[in-house]
Design an enzyme around this catalytic site. Structure first.
Site, mmCIF file in Angstrom:
data_model
loop_
_atom_site.group_PDB
_atom_site.id
_atom_site.type_symbol
_atom_site.label_atom_id
_atom_site.label_comp_id
_atom_site.label_asym_id
_atom_site.label_seq_id
_atom_site.Cartn_x
_atom_site.Cartn_y
_atom_site.Cartn_z
ATOM 1 N N VAL A 111 0.840 -1.183 0.000
ATOM 2 C CA VAL A 111 0.000 0.000 0.000
ATOM 3 C C VAL A 111 0.886 1.247 0.000
ATOM 4 C CG1 VAL A 111 -0.124 -0.186 2.533
ATOM 5 C CG2 VAL A 111 -1.842 1.129 1.364
ATOM 6 N N HIS A 266 21.841 -0.655 19.433
ATOM 7 C CA HIS A 266 22.174 -1.886 20.163
ATOM 8 C C HIS A 266 23.108 -1.661 21.358
ATOM 9 C CE1 HIS A 266 20.194 -3.724 16.880
ATOM 10 N NE2 HIS A 266 21.204 -3.753 16.040
ATOM 11 N N LYS A 353 33.329 -3.938 11.345
ATOM 12 C CA LYS A 353 33.264 -5.006 10.335
ATOM 13 C C LYS A 353 34.684 -5.426 9.962
ATOM 14 C CE LYS A 353 28.777 -4.508 9.851
ATOM 15 N NZ LYS A 353 27.891 -5.311 10.681
HETATM 16 O O1 LIG Z 1 21.438 -4.791 13.478
HETATM 17 C C1 LIG Z 1 22.507 -5.256 13.140
HETATM 18 O O2 LIG Z 1 23.025 -6.281 13.842
HETATM 19 C C2 LIG Z 1 23.974 -7.155 13.241
HETATM 20 C C3 LIG Z 1 24.636 -7.930 14.389
HETATM 21 O O3 LIG Z 1 23.694 -8.675 15.088
HETATM 22 P P1 LIG Z 1 23.469 -10.229 14.777
HETATM 23 O O4 LIG Z 1 22.527 -10.654 15.836
HETATM 24 O O5 LIG Z 1 22.910 -10.312 13.391
HETATM 25 O O6 LIG Z 1 24.812 -10.871 14.874
HETATM 26 C C4 LIG Z 1 24.991 -6.376 12.442
HETATM 27 O O7 LIG Z 1 25.823 -7.273 11.737
HETATM 28 C C5 LIG Z 1 24.284 -5.492 11.443
HETATM 29 O O8 LIG Z 1 25.249 -4.701 10.749
HETATM 30 C C6 LIG Z 1 23.322 -4.573 12.140
HETATM 31 O O9 LIG Z 1 22.524 -3.893 11.174
#
Ligand SMILES: O=C1O[C@H](COP(=O)(O)O)[C@@H](O)[C@H](O)[C@H]1O
Ligand SMILES: NC(=O)C1=CN([C@@H]2O[C@H](COP(=O)(O)OP(=O)(O)OC[C@H]3O[C@@H](n4cnc5c(N)ncnc54)[C@H](OP(=O)(O)O)[C@@H]3O)[C@@H](O)[C@H]2O)C=CC1
Length: 497
Positions: A111, A266, A353
Protein backbone atom coordinates in the site's frame (compact mmCIF):
# COMPACT_ATOMS: atom_id res chain seq x y z
CA UNK A 1 -16.15 -6.37 3.43
CA UNK A 2 -15.59 -8.53 6.41
CA UNK A 3 -15.07 -7.09 9.85
CA UNK A 4 -11.43 -6.02 10.29
CA UNK A 5 -11.76 -5.86 14.06
CA UNK A 6 -8.62 -6.64 16.00
CA UNK A 7 -7.49 -7.12 19.55
CA UNK A 8 -7.10 -4.04 21.63
CA UNK A 9 -3.36 -3.58 21.94
CA UNK A 10 -3.65 -2.02 25.38
CA UNK A 11 -1.84 -4.85 27.14
CA UNK A 12 1.32 -3.30 28.41
CA UNK A 13 2.30 -5.59 31.24
CA UNK A 14 4.52 -8.64 31.19
CA UNK A 15 1.49 -10.67 32.29
CA UNK A 16 -0.60 -9.71 29.26
CA UNK A 17 -1.04 -12.51 26.80
CA UNK A 18 -2.95 -11.50 23.68
CA UNK A 19 -5.19 -14.43 24.63
CA UNK A 20 -8.91 -14.70 25.16
CA UNK A 21 -10.56 -15.40 28.51
CA UNK A 22 -9.94 -19.16 28.14
CA UNK A 23 -6.28 -18.57 27.46
CA UNK A 24 -6.43 -19.36 23.73
CA UNK A 25 -4.25 -17.10 21.71
CA UNK A 26 -6.21 -14.93 19.33
CA UNK A 27 -5.89 -15.70 15.64
CA UNK A 28 -3.02 -13.82 14.06
CA UNK A 29 -2.44 -12.10 10.74
CA UNK A 30 1.18 -11.04 10.46
CA UNK A 31 1.60 -8.52 7.67
CA UNK A 32 5.28 -8.62 6.79
CA UNK A 33 6.18 -5.51 4.79
CA UNK A 34 9.34 -6.05 2.76
CA UNK A 35 8.87 -9.82 2.83
CA UNK A 36 11.36 -10.44 0.05
CA UNK A 37 14.13 -8.48 1.78
CA UNK A 38 17.25 -9.53 3.64
CA UNK A 39 15.87 -9.26 7.17
CA UNK A 40 12.71 -11.20 6.36
CA UNK A 41 14.66 -13.96 4.70
CA UNK A 42 17.51 -14.23 7.20
CA UNK A 43 15.67 -13.72 10.45
CA UNK A 44 11.88 -13.38 10.29
CA UNK A 45 10.98 -16.55 8.36
CA UNK A 46 13.33 -18.72 10.45
CA UNK A 47 11.89 -17.12 13.60
CA UNK A 48 8.33 -17.94 12.48
CA UNK A 49 9.36 -21.50 11.69
CA UNK A 50 10.84 -21.82 15.18
CA UNK A 51 7.71 -20.43 16.80
CA UNK A 52 5.53 -22.82 14.83
CA UNK A 53 7.64 -25.82 15.81
CA UNK A 54 7.61 -24.74 19.44
CA UNK A 55 3.82 -24.31 19.47
CA UNK A 56 4.15 -20.60 20.15
CA UNK A 57 1.89 -19.43 17.33
CA UNK A 58 -1.88 -19.34 17.78
CA UNK A 59 -3.93 -22.20 16.37
CA UNK A 60 -5.12 -19.98 13.53
CA UNK A 61 -2.63 -17.71 11.85
CA UNK A 62 -1.69 -16.28 8.48
CA UNK A 63 1.36 -14.56 7.08
CA UNK A 64 0.77 -11.82 4.53
CA UNK A 65 4.00 -10.86 2.78
CA UNK A 66 4.02 -7.56 0.94
CA UNK A 67 6.26 -5.93 -1.64
CA UNK A 68 6.10 -3.16 -4.16
CA UNK A 69 5.73 -5.38 -7.22
CA UNK A 70 2.81 -7.49 -8.38
CA UNK A 71 3.85 -11.02 -7.42
CA UNK A 72 1.94 -14.23 -6.97
CA UNK A 73 1.44 -16.23 -3.80
CA UNK A 74 3.60 -18.93 -5.37
CA UNK A 75 6.45 -16.48 -5.95
CA UNK A 76 6.22 -15.47 -2.29
CA UNK A 77 6.24 -19.14 -1.30
CA UNK A 78 9.38 -19.68 -3.33
CA UNK A 79 11.14 -16.84 -1.48
CA UNK A 80 10.24 -18.53 1.80
CA UNK A 81 11.45 -21.94 0.66
CA UNK A 82 14.78 -20.50 -0.50
CA UNK A 83 15.18 -18.46 2.67
CA UNK A 84 14.58 -21.44 4.94
CA UNK A 85 16.91 -23.50 2.82
CA UNK A 86 19.67 -20.97 3.36
CA UNK A 87 18.95 -19.66 6.85
CA UNK A 88 16.57 -22.19 8.40
CA UNK A 89 16.99 -24.88 11.02
CA UNK A 90 18.87 -27.38 8.89
CA UNK A 91 18.15 -30.22 6.49
CA UNK A 92 15.87 -32.33 8.63
CA UNK A 93 13.51 -29.42 9.37
CA UNK A 94 13.54 -27.32 6.23
CA UNK A 95 10.89 -29.15 4.24
CA UNK A 96 8.42 -29.34 7.10
CA UNK A 97 8.99 -25.73 8.05
CA UNK A 98 8.63 -24.56 4.45
CA UNK A 99 5.45 -26.59 3.98
CA UNK A 100 3.80 -25.04 7.03
CA UNK A 101 4.91 -21.49 6.37
CA UNK A 102 3.98 -21.46 2.70
CA UNK A 103 0.57 -23.03 3.46
CA UNK A 104 -0.16 -20.07 5.75
CA UNK A 105 1.23 -17.39 3.44
CA UNK A 106 -0.29 -14.99 0.93
CA UNK A 107 1.27 -12.13 -1.00
CA UNK A 108 -0.12 -8.62 -1.50
CA UNK A 109 1.11 -5.59 -3.32
CA UNK A 110 2.26 -2.87 -0.95
CA UNK A 111 0.00 0.00 0.00
CA UNK A 112 1.16 3.56 -0.69
CA UNK A 113 -0.58 6.80 0.27
CA UNK A 114 -1.97 7.14 -3.23
CA UNK A 115 -2.67 3.50 -4.01
CA UNK A 116 -4.00 0.79 -1.67
CA UNK A 117 -2.41 -1.94 -3.81
CA UNK A 118 -3.98 -5.30 -3.09
CA UNK A 119 -3.21 -5.24 0.62
CA UNK A 120 -6.65 -4.28 2.03
CA UNK A 121 -8.43 -6.84 -0.16
CA UNK A 122 -6.10 -9.68 0.71
CA UNK A 123 -6.35 -8.76 4.38
CA UNK A 124 -10.14 -9.04 4.13
CA UNK A 125 -9.84 -12.41 2.43
CA UNK A 126 -7.58 -13.62 5.22
CA UNK A 127 -10.06 -12.48 7.85
CA UNK A 128 -12.74 -14.49 6.06
CA UNK A 129 -10.49 -17.52 5.74
CA UNK A 130 -9.70 -17.43 9.45
CA UNK A 131 -13.42 -17.24 10.23
CA UNK A 132 -14.16 -20.19 7.95
CA UNK A 133 -11.39 -22.14 9.62
CA UNK A 134 -13.34 -21.80 12.82
CA UNK A 135 -11.71 -18.87 14.51
CA UNK A 136 -14.25 -16.54 15.96
CA UNK A 137 -13.90 -13.11 17.42
CA UNK A 138 -11.03 -10.72 17.33
CA UNK A 139 -7.94 -11.16 15.23
CA UNK A 140 -4.52 -9.93 16.25
CA UNK A 141 -3.21 -8.00 13.23
CA UNK A 142 0.49 -7.16 13.39
CA UNK A 143 2.22 -5.05 10.74
CA UNK A 144 5.98 -5.65 10.69
CA UNK A 145 7.93 -3.01 8.78
CA UNK A 146 10.94 -5.02 7.56
CA UNK A 147 11.72 -2.27 5.06
CA UNK A 148 14.49 0.32 4.78
CA UNK A 149 14.29 3.03 7.45
CA UNK A 150 13.72 5.71 4.80
CA UNK A 151 10.41 3.97 4.03
CA UNK A 152 9.08 4.05 7.63
CA UNK A 153 7.35 7.43 7.27
CA UNK A 154 5.71 6.76 3.87
CA UNK A 155 4.62 3.29 5.03
CA UNK A 156 3.09 4.70 8.21
CA UNK A 157 1.23 7.37 6.27
CA UNK A 158 0.06 4.81 3.73
CA UNK A 159 -1.43 2.54 6.42
CA UNK A 160 -3.21 5.52 7.93
CA UNK A 161 -4.49 6.76 4.57
CA UNK A 162 -6.24 3.45 3.95
CA UNK A 163 -7.66 2.95 7.46
CA UNK A 164 -5.36 0.06 8.27
CA UNK A 165 -4.22 1.34 11.66
CA UNK A 166 -7.19 0.77 13.91
CA UNK A 167 -6.50 -1.71 16.70
CA UNK A 168 -3.45 -3.25 15.03
CA UNK A 169 0.06 -3.59 16.41
CA UNK A 170 2.99 -2.28 14.41
CA UNK A 171 6.65 -3.22 14.60
CA UNK A 172 9.38 -0.80 13.51
CA UNK A 173 12.84 -2.02 12.73
CA UNK A 174 15.95 -0.04 13.52
CA UNK A 175 17.36 2.51 13.03
CA UNK A 176 14.40 4.47 14.33
CA UNK A 177 15.61 7.82 13.01
CA UNK A 178 19.08 8.79 11.87
CA UNK A 179 19.53 11.94 13.94
CA UNK A 180 17.70 13.54 16.86
CA UNK A 181 15.65 15.57 14.39
CA UNK A 182 14.69 12.72 12.06
CA UNK A 183 13.88 10.54 15.10
CA UNK A 184 11.44 13.20 16.33
CA UNK A 185 9.93 13.64 12.88
CA UNK A 186 9.39 9.89 12.49
CA UNK A 187 7.92 9.57 15.94
CA UNK A 188 5.50 12.44 15.33
CA UNK A 189 4.24 10.75 12.16
CA UNK A 190 3.95 7.43 14.00
CA UNK A 191 1.89 9.04 16.75
CA UNK A 192 -0.43 10.68 14.23
CA UNK A 193 -1.30 7.19 13.03
CA UNK A 194 -0.97 5.02 16.15
CA UNK A 195 -1.29 5.14 19.91
CA UNK A 196 2.00 4.41 21.64
CA UNK A 197 0.54 1.13 22.98
CA UNK A 198 0.28 -0.14 19.42
CA UNK A 199 3.94 0.52 18.60
CA UNK A 200 6.83 -1.94 19.08
CA UNK A 201 10.31 -0.64 18.21
CA UNK A 202 12.66 -3.58 17.88
CA UNK A 203 16.21 -3.66 19.13
CA UNK A 204 17.12 -7.29 18.72
CA UNK A 205 20.04 -7.10 21.17
CA UNK A 206 17.46 -6.63 23.93
CA UNK A 207 15.82 -9.91 22.93
CA UNK A 208 18.97 -12.00 23.26
CA UNK A 209 18.85 -14.64 26.00
CA UNK A 210 22.06 -13.44 27.63
CA UNK A 211 21.01 -9.77 27.56
CA UNK A 212 17.87 -10.75 29.44
CA UNK A 213 20.07 -12.72 31.80
CA UNK A 214 21.85 -9.55 32.90
CA UNK A 215 18.87 -8.77 35.14
CA UNK A 216 18.70 -12.23 36.58
CA UNK A 217 22.41 -12.54 37.21
CA UNK A 218 22.41 -9.23 39.02
CA UNK A 219 19.06 -9.05 40.78
CA UNK A 220 18.68 -12.72 41.69
CA UNK A 221 22.24 -13.26 42.93
CA UNK A 222 23.76 -11.08 45.62
CA UNK A 223 27.15 -12.47 44.68
CA UNK A 224 26.93 -10.33 41.54
CA UNK A 225 24.40 -7.69 42.59
CA UNK A 226 26.60 -6.42 45.40
CA UNK A 227 29.55 -5.63 43.12
CA UNK A 228 27.50 -3.88 40.43
CA UNK A 229 28.79 -0.33 40.98
CA UNK A 230 31.73 2.04 40.71
CA UNK A 231 33.25 0.84 43.98
CA UNK A 232 33.83 -2.62 42.54
CA UNK A 233 33.84 -2.17 38.76
CA UNK A 234 36.75 -0.42 37.07
CA UNK A 235 35.37 -0.47 33.56
CA UNK A 236 32.62 -2.08 31.48
CA UNK A 237 33.42 -3.36 28.01
CA UNK A 238 30.66 -3.94 25.47
CA UNK A 239 32.54 -5.45 22.59
CA UNK A 240 30.91 -6.57 19.32
CA UNK A 241 33.64 -7.14 16.73
CA UNK A 242 32.46 -8.80 13.51
CA UNK A 243 34.41 -10.61 10.81
CA UNK A 244 31.47 -9.83 8.49
CA UNK A 245 31.95 -7.93 5.26
CA UNK A 246 29.43 -5.36 4.03
CA UNK A 247 29.57 -6.20 0.33
CA UNK A 248 26.02 -7.67 0.44
CA UNK A 249 24.52 -4.40 1.67
CA UNK A 250 27.16 -1.86 0.66
CA UNK A 251 24.77 0.84 -0.46
CA UNK A 252 22.79 0.78 2.77
CA UNK A 253 25.94 0.49 4.86
CA UNK A 254 27.80 3.33 3.16
CA UNK A 255 24.96 5.67 4.02
CA UNK A 256 24.89 4.48 7.62
CA UNK A 257 28.20 3.34 9.10
CA UNK A 258 29.05 1.47 12.27
CA UNK A 259 28.11 4.19 14.74
CA UNK A 260 24.54 4.59 13.46
CA UNK A 261 24.12 0.90 12.65
CA UNK A 262 25.21 -0.39 16.05
CA UNK A 263 25.99 2.19 18.74
CA UNK A 264 23.04 4.54 19.07
CA UNK A 265 20.74 1.53 19.22
CA UNK A 266 22.17 -1.89 20.16
CA UNK A 267 25.24 -0.94 22.20
CA UNK A 268 23.51 1.92 24.03
CA UNK A 269 20.58 -0.35 24.90
CA UNK A 270 22.90 -3.07 26.20
CA UNK A 271 24.81 -0.43 28.21
CA UNK A 272 21.48 0.62 29.72
CA UNK A 273 20.63 -2.98 30.61
CA UNK A 274 23.93 -3.21 32.47
CA UNK A 275 23.74 0.18 34.14
CA UNK A 276 20.09 0.52 35.14
CA UNK A 277 19.07 0.97 38.75
CA UNK A 278 17.12 -1.92 40.27
CA UNK A 279 13.49 -1.50 39.17
CA UNK A 280 10.83 -1.40 41.88
CA UNK A 281 9.23 -4.58 40.50
CA UNK A 282 9.74 -6.88 37.55
CA UNK A 283 6.66 -5.50 35.80
CA UNK A 284 7.24 -4.34 32.26
CA UNK A 285 6.65 -0.67 32.99
CA UNK A 286 9.17 -0.69 35.85
CA UNK A 287 11.88 -2.41 33.83
CA UNK A 288 11.39 -0.10 30.87
CA UNK A 289 11.42 2.97 33.11
CA UNK A 290 14.64 1.87 34.82
CA UNK A 291 16.34 1.27 31.47
CA UNK A 292 15.23 4.63 30.13
CA UNK A 293 16.16 6.58 33.22
CA UNK A 294 19.75 5.48 33.03
CA UNK A 295 19.97 6.38 29.33
CA UNK A 296 19.00 9.85 30.55
CA UNK A 297 22.27 9.80 32.58
CA UNK A 298 24.47 9.01 29.54
CA UNK A 299 26.83 11.95 29.10
CA UNK A 300 26.80 13.17 25.48
CA UNK A 301 29.78 11.54 23.73
CA UNK A 302 32.86 13.71 23.41
CA UNK A 303 34.07 12.97 19.87
CA UNK A 304 37.39 14.70 20.47
CA UNK A 305 38.35 12.65 23.54
CA UNK A 306 36.25 9.54 23.65
CA UNK A 307 35.62 8.26 20.12
CA UNK A 308 37.83 6.54 17.55
CA UNK A 309 36.44 5.79 14.10
CA UNK A 310 37.95 3.43 11.57
CA UNK A 311 37.45 2.16 8.04
CA UNK A 312 38.86 -1.16 6.89
CA UNK A 313 41.36 -1.08 4.06
CA UNK A 314 39.79 -1.81 0.69
CA UNK A 315 36.32 -0.66 1.82
CA UNK A 316 36.20 2.05 -0.86
CA UNK A 317 36.77 -0.55 -3.59
CA UNK A 318 33.50 -2.32 -2.81
CA UNK A 319 30.70 -1.94 -5.37
CA UNK A 320 28.16 0.53 -4.04
CA UNK A 321 30.66 2.37 -1.82
CA UNK A 322 31.67 5.91 -2.76
CA UNK A 323 35.30 6.23 -3.89
CA UNK A 324 35.95 8.93 -1.31
CA UNK A 325 33.73 7.46 1.38
CA UNK A 326 34.51 8.47 4.96
CA UNK A 327 31.94 6.06 6.38
CA UNK A 328 33.04 4.40 9.59
CA UNK A 329 33.15 0.62 9.54
CA UNK A 330 34.60 0.65 13.07
CA UNK A 331 33.90 2.63 16.19
CA UNK A 332 35.30 2.52 19.69
CA UNK A 333 33.77 4.90 22.20
CA UNK A 334 34.11 5.68 25.87
CA UNK A 335 30.72 6.41 27.37
CA UNK A 336 30.35 8.02 30.80
CA UNK A 337 27.27 7.61 32.93
CA UNK A 338 26.65 10.52 35.25
CA UNK A 339 24.95 9.00 38.25
CA UNK A 340 26.13 7.94 41.72
CA UNK A 341 26.40 4.26 40.78
CA UNK A 342 28.65 4.69 37.74
CA UNK A 343 30.40 8.05 38.09
CA UNK A 344 33.95 7.68 36.79
CA UNK A 345 33.52 4.19 35.31
CA UNK A 346 34.09 4.13 31.54
CA UNK A 347 31.67 2.05 29.49
CA UNK A 348 33.83 1.04 26.55
CA UNK A 349 31.88 0.30 23.39
CA UNK A 350 33.51 -1.26 20.34
CA UNK A 351 32.21 -2.72 17.11
CA UNK A 352 33.35 -3.00 13.54
CA UNK A 353 33.26 -5.01 10.33
CA UNK A 354 36.07 -7.17 8.95
CA UNK A 355 37.73 -7.47 12.32
CA UNK A 356 39.86 -10.28 13.66
CA UNK A 357 37.02 -12.20 15.31
CA UNK A 358 33.27 -12.17 15.84
CA UNK A 359 31.93 -11.87 19.36
CA UNK A 360 29.22 -10.13 21.36
CA UNK A 361 30.51 -9.70 24.87
CA UNK A 362 29.66 -7.61 27.90
CA UNK A 363 32.41 -7.63 30.53
CA UNK A 364 32.54 -5.99 33.93
CA UNK A 365 36.20 -5.62 34.83
CA UNK A 366 36.50 -5.66 38.59
CA UNK A 367 38.78 -3.38 40.54
CA UNK A 368 41.80 -4.82 42.28
CA UNK A 369 43.61 -3.37 45.23
CA UNK A 370 47.40 -3.83 45.24
CA UNK A 371 47.42 -2.82 48.92
CA UNK A 372 45.64 -6.01 49.84
CA UNK A 373 47.22 -9.30 50.91
CA UNK A 374 48.35 -10.63 47.53
CA UNK A 375 49.44 -7.19 46.27
CA UNK A 376 49.65 -6.57 42.56
CA UNK A 377 50.00 -10.24 41.73
CA UNK A 378 46.21 -10.34 41.61
CA UNK A 379 44.69 -9.91 38.14
CA UNK A 380 41.43 -8.15 37.45
CA UNK A 381 38.42 -10.33 38.05
CA UNK A 382 35.96 -10.21 35.14
CA UNK A 383 32.27 -11.04 34.87
CA UNK A 384 31.43 -11.62 31.21
CA UNK A 385 28.18 -12.31 29.42
CA UNK A 386 28.56 -13.59 25.90
CA UNK A 387 25.43 -12.55 24.02
CA UNK A 388 26.13 -14.61 20.92
CA UNK A 389 23.98 -17.65 20.17
CA UNK A 390 22.23 -19.00 23.23
CA UNK A 391 24.55 -16.99 25.46
CA UNK A 392 27.07 -17.81 28.16
CA UNK A 393 28.31 -16.43 31.46
CA UNK A 394 32.02 -16.46 32.27
CA UNK A 395 33.74 -15.60 35.51
CA UNK A 396 37.46 -14.93 35.43
CA UNK A 397 39.08 -14.93 38.82
CA UNK A 398 42.40 -15.29 40.63
CA UNK A 399 43.12 -18.77 41.94
CA UNK A 400 46.05 -20.64 43.44
CA UNK A 401 48.26 -22.04 40.74
CA UNK A 402 48.12 -25.80 41.32
CA UNK A 403 51.40 -27.04 42.74
CA UNK A 404 53.54 -26.85 45.82
CA UNK A 405 53.91 -23.05 46.00
CA UNK A 406 51.47 -20.37 46.95
CA UNK A 407 51.58 -18.78 43.53
CA UNK A 408 48.66 -17.16 41.72
CA UNK A 409 47.04 -17.78 38.36
CA UNK A 410 43.81 -16.73 36.71
CA UNK A 411 41.11 -19.13 35.63
CA UNK A 412 37.78 -18.79 33.85
CA UNK A 413 34.61 -20.71 34.62
CA UNK A 414 31.98 -20.78 31.85
CA UNK A 415 28.28 -21.53 32.02
CA UNK A 416 26.68 -22.07 28.61
CA UNK A 417 23.07 -21.08 28.91
CA UNK A 418 21.92 -23.85 26.60
CA UNK A 419 23.16 -26.30 29.22
CA UNK A 420 20.65 -24.90 31.67
CA UNK A 421 17.38 -26.81 31.65
CA UNK A 422 15.16 -24.92 29.19
CA UNK A 423 14.75 -24.12 25.54
CA UNK A 424 16.41 -20.89 24.41
CA UNK A 425 14.72 -18.82 21.72
CA UNK A 426 16.61 -16.81 19.12
CA UNK A 427 16.17 -13.10 19.66
CA UNK A 428 13.79 -12.45 16.76
CA UNK A 429 11.57 -15.36 17.78
CA UNK A 430 11.52 -14.18 21.36
CA UNK A 431 10.62 -10.62 20.40
CA UNK A 432 7.89 -11.79 18.02
CA UNK A 433 6.29 -13.73 20.85
CA UNK A 434 6.39 -10.55 22.93
CA UNK A 435 4.67 -8.60 20.17
CA UNK A 436 1.93 -11.24 19.90
CA UNK A 437 1.47 -11.16 23.66
CA UNK A 438 1.67 -7.38 23.95
CA UNK A 439 4.66 -7.55 26.26
CA UNK A 440 6.61 -4.33 25.84
CA UNK A 441 9.47 -5.01 28.27
CA UNK A 442 12.17 -5.47 25.65
CA UNK A 443 11.15 -2.71 23.25
CA UNK A 444 12.44 0.82 23.10
CA UNK A 445 10.27 3.87 23.67
CA UNK A 446 10.44 7.52 22.58
CA UNK A 447 11.67 8.65 25.99
CA UNK A 448 14.64 6.29 25.97
CA UNK A 449 15.39 6.99 22.33
CA UNK A 450 15.28 10.74 22.87
CA UNK A 451 17.94 10.30 25.59
CA UNK A 452 19.98 8.00 23.34
CA UNK A 453 19.94 10.50 20.49
CA UNK A 454 20.99 13.30 22.86
CA UNK A 455 24.00 11.27 23.97
CA UNK A 456 24.91 10.31 20.40
CA UNK A 457 24.28 13.71 18.74
CA UNK A 458 27.82 15.20 19.13
CA UNK A 459 29.12 12.48 16.80
CA UNK A 460 26.91 13.81 14.03
CA UNK A 461 28.31 17.32 14.21
CA UNK A 462 31.44 19.04 13.02
CA UNK A 463 33.58 17.40 15.72
CA UNK A 464 33.16 13.97 14.14
CA UNK A 465 36.68 12.49 14.35
CA UNK A 466 38.72 11.51 11.33
CA UNK A 467 38.38 7.92 10.14
CA UNK A 468 41.54 5.84 10.63
CA UNK A 469 42.29 3.01 8.20
CA UNK A 470 42.74 -0.46 9.67
CA UNK A 471 43.79 -3.74 8.07
CA UNK A 472 41.08 -6.33 7.41
CA UNK A 473 41.23 -9.04 10.01
CA UNK A 474 42.67 -6.75 12.70
CA UNK A 475 41.27 -5.32 15.92
CA UNK A 476 40.77 -1.88 14.39
CA UNK A 477 42.92 1.26 14.43
CA UNK A 478 45.69 1.40 17.01
CA UNK A 479 44.25 4.65 18.34
CA UNK A 480 41.35 2.68 19.81
CA UNK A 481 43.68 0.85 22.17
CA UNK A 482 44.26 3.92 24.35
CA UNK A 483 40.56 4.33 25.05
CA UNK A 484 40.57 1.12 27.07
CA UNK A 485 43.70 1.77 29.09
CA UNK A 486 44.89 0.91 31.66
CA UNK A 487 43.22 -2.51 31.38
CA UNK A 488 43.07 -2.72 27.58
CA UNK A 489 40.43 -4.43 25.47
CA UNK A 490 39.95 -7.92 26.80
CA UNK A 491 39.30 -9.36 23.37
CA UNK A 492 42.40 -9.47 21.21
CA UNK A 493 44.59 -8.31 24.10
CA UNK A 494 47.29 -10.76 23.20
CA UNK A 495 47.34 -10.18 19.47
CA UNK A 496 45.99 -6.66 18.98
CA UNK A 497 47.66 -4.88 16.11
O1 LIG B 1 21.44 -4.79 13.48
C1 LIG B 1 22.51 -5.26 13.14
O2 LIG B 1 23.02 -6.28 13.84
C2 LIG B 1 23.97 -7.15 13.24
C3 LIG B 1 24.64 -7.93 14.39
O3 LIG B 1 23.69 -8.68 15.09
P1 LIG B 1 23.47 -10.23 14.78
O4 LIG B 1 22.53 -10.65 15.84
O5 LIG B 1 22.91 -10.31 13.39
O6 LIG B 1 24.81 -10.87 14.87
C4 LIG B 1 24.99 -6.38 12.44
O7 LIG B 1 25.82 -7.27 11.74
C5 LIG B 1 24.28 -5.49 11.44
O8 LIG B 1 25.25 -4.70 10.75
C6 LIG B 1 23.32 -4.57 12.14
O9 LIG B 1 22.52 -3.89 11.17
N1 LIG C 1 19.29 -7.16 7.21
C1 LIG C 1 19.66 -7.24 8.46
O1 LIG C 1 20.51 -8.01 8.88
C2 LIG C 1 19.04 -6.34 9.48
C3 LIG C 1 18.14 -5.37 9.09
N2 LIG C 1 17.54 -4.58 10.03
C4 LIG C 1 16.58 -3.57 9.62
O2 LIG C 1 15.50 -4.22 8.95
C5 LIG C 1 14.97 -3.38 7.93
C6 LIG C 1 14.99 -4.13 6.61
O3 LIG C 1 16.34 -4.41 6.30
P1 LIG C 1 16.74 -5.30 5.05
O4 LIG C 1 15.80 -6.43 4.92
O5 LIG C 1 18.18 -5.53 5.17
O6 LIG C 1 16.48 -4.27 3.86
P2 LIG C 1 16.33 -4.55 2.31
O7 LIG C 1 17.14 -3.51 1.62
O8 LIG C 1 16.57 -5.98 1.99
O9 LIG C 1 14.80 -4.17 2.06
C7 LIG C 1 13.71 -4.97 2.46
C8 LIG C 1 12.59 -4.89 1.44
O10 LIG C 1 11.95 -3.63 1.54
C9 LIG C 1 11.33 -3.35 0.30
N3 LIG C 1 11.60 -1.93 0.01
C10 LIG C 1 12.76 -1.39 -0.43
N4 LIG C 1 12.62 -0.05 -0.55
C11 LIG C 1 11.36 0.23 -0.18
C12 LIG C 1 10.61 1.42 -0.11
N5 LIG C 1 11.15 2.60 -0.44
N6 LIG C 1 9.32 1.34 0.31
C13 LIG C 1 8.77 0.16 0.65
N7 LIG C 1 9.43 -1.01 0.59
C14 LIG C 1 10.71 -0.97 0.18
C15 LIG C 1 11.97 -4.25 -0.75
O11 LIG C 1 11.01 -5.18 -1.18
P3 LIG C 1 10.25 -5.05 -2.59
O12 LIG C 1 11.29 -4.70 -3.62
O13 LIG C 1 9.66 -6.41 -2.75
O14 LIG C 1 9.25 -3.97 -2.39
C16 LIG C 1 13.05 -4.97 0.02
O15 LIG C 1 13.18 -6.31 -0.35
C17 LIG C 1 15.83 -2.13 7.93
O16 LIG C 1 15.17 -1.16 8.68
C18 LIG C 1 17.11 -2.58 8.60
O17 LIG C 1 17.79 -1.52 9.23
C19 LIG C 1 17.79 -4.74 11.36
C20 LIG C 1 18.67 -5.70 11.80
C21 LIG C 1 19.40 -6.54 10.90
Amino acid sequence: MSDRSTTSPHDTDRTSTGSDAEGHQKPLILVLHGARGDLSRRLVFPALATLNRRGLLPEHWALLGTGRGAKTDEEMAEVIREALDEFGAGDDQVEDDAEVLTRHTRYAQEVTEEDPGTLPDVLDELHRTLEEAGSEGEVNVVHYLAIPPAAFIPATRALAAHDLTDGVRIVYEKPYGESPESFRELDAVVHEAFDEEQVFRIDHFLGMEATQNLHVLRFANDLFGTVWDRHHVEQVQIDVPETLDVAQRAEFYDGTGAALDMVVNHLFQVAAQVAMEPPRHLASTDLVRAREEVIGCFRPLDPTQDVVLGQFEGYRDIDGVAEDSTTDTFIAARLWIDNPRWQGVPFLLRTGKQMAASAQRVSLVLRRDPEKLFGDEVEHGVITLSLAGDGAIEITTTVKRPGPDLALATGTARLDLHDVDGDPLPSYASLLVDVLQGDRTLFTTPTGLEHAWQAFAPLLGEDRPEVHPYPRGSWGPAAAEDLASPVGWLLGRDDAS
